[in-house]
Design a protein around this motif. Structure first.
Motif: not given
Length: 331
Positions: A60-65, A70-72, A76-77, A91-92
């Motif tokens: 699964i992909g995870l797109g983060l800004p 700390e928050y992101y 993700a964890e 996968v981030a």
């Protein structure tokens, strides 16, 4: 896999559990024996063959800004642990908070790598997302309610900010600063939390002054810089609602450097309840936006979509419940 099982004296299912990280019910000695036999036999998973057989990549992909947050990173964890329990890798990717990168991450060609994709939306609007024709399950998360074509898990920014601001006012602060606030920009974490800041004032017959809405960023360095600037300009305040915990930590450092006592002289409340907030000096009062609740819901929705296949259906939208966590930075 059967060769490994025969040599290690276990079942093929046990070997599968070890390989895929499902080891809650597998003893340490068995894990060690299976791992040793895998090394001896040179056994390796053929990921391409497994993907062809299952019709899945197991990813699964995870797109983060932003990744250095700390928050992101904690988000993700949380998601990584929950998906791993289901035999799925996370996968981030870093979108940089740019609209083009967010849209590209949901393009069909990009999604070939994944079974599904989770996107923390920072810049894209509904009109941008509605042009897409994704071939895999998509779950959006973030601050704003966007396109009804996608499942979406939101955080209640307005209510959380209203609770935080009300706590400061009810604990005796009279001149509050919204650190990282913004009244005029497009709908975002900043404008939504500022809306809650204003609502808490109105509920008490008060009005927040414009010069105390400080639109200077949400990171630790931003909080430090803007609080120092307020003190240098002689703008009086006895309470700070920092729109993120990172910003609040910067504010705490600035106040400590200027010998301003917290909470005796200035009370501080953050938002996000990152782990570091329980260990700052003083420990930070903050808004818990439902971090675990959101992670559970994201995984639940994604797994439901994966099990249902590509069949269309009513999109899911939910909002996590925000609550106050009182610590030492407020009276």
């Amino acid at each position: 896999m059967q060769d490994v099982a025969d040599r290690a004296g276990v079942s093929a299912q046990t070997v599968s559990n070890v390989i895929n990280g499902r080891t809650e019910r597998v003893g340490a000695e068995t894990i060690d024996r299976v791992t040793r036999v895998i090394d001896e036999l040179g056994y390796r998973l053929n990921q391409s063959a497994r993907s062809l057989r299952k019709g899945r990549t197991g990813i699964i992909g995870l797109g983060l800004p932003v990744l250095a947050s700390e928050y992101y990173s904690e988000l993700a964890e949380r998601l990584s642990v929950r998906f791993a329990e289901r035999g799925i890798r996370l996968v981030a990717e870093n979108t940089g908070g740019a609209m083009a990168a967010e849209v590209e991450s949901l393009a069909a060609s990009h999604l070939e790598t994944y079974d599904g994709f989770i996107l923390a939306v920072a810049a894209s609007e509904s009109v941008d997302l509605n042009r897409l024709l994704p071939t895999k399950p998509i779950v959006l998360l973030g601050e704003r309610a966007l396109s009804s074509r996608f499942d979406h898990v939101l955080m209640d920014n307005v209510a959380g900010a209203c609770i935080a601001t009300g706590h400061l006012l009810d604990r005796g602060s009279e001149s509050l600063v919204a650190l990282g606030g913004d009244r005029s920009g497009p709908e975002s974490v900043q404008t939504l939390r500022t809306r809650g800041f204003d609502e808490a004032h109105r509920e008490r017959g008060l009005q927040a002054r414009p010069e105390r809405i400080v639109n200077g960023g949400l990171d630790m360095a931003d909080g430090y810089r803007e609080v120092c600037a307020l003190l240098d300009r002689g703008i009086g305040f006895d309470g700070i609602f920092a729109l993120t915990d990172s910003c609040a930590h910067g504010a705490l450092r600035a106040l400590a450097d200027r010998r301003v006592r917290v909470p005796a002289d200035v009370q501080v409340v953050g938002f996000d309840n990152v782990r570091a907030s329980a260990y700052s000096t003083p420990r930070l009062t903050t808004i818990e936006p439902g971090n675990d609740e959101m992670a559970d819901e994201i995984v639940r929705v994604m797994m439901a979509r994966l099990q249902a296949g590509a069949t269309p259906g009513e999109r899911h939208r939910s909002t996590a419940h925000a609550r106050l966590v009182v610590r030492e930075s407020t009276r």
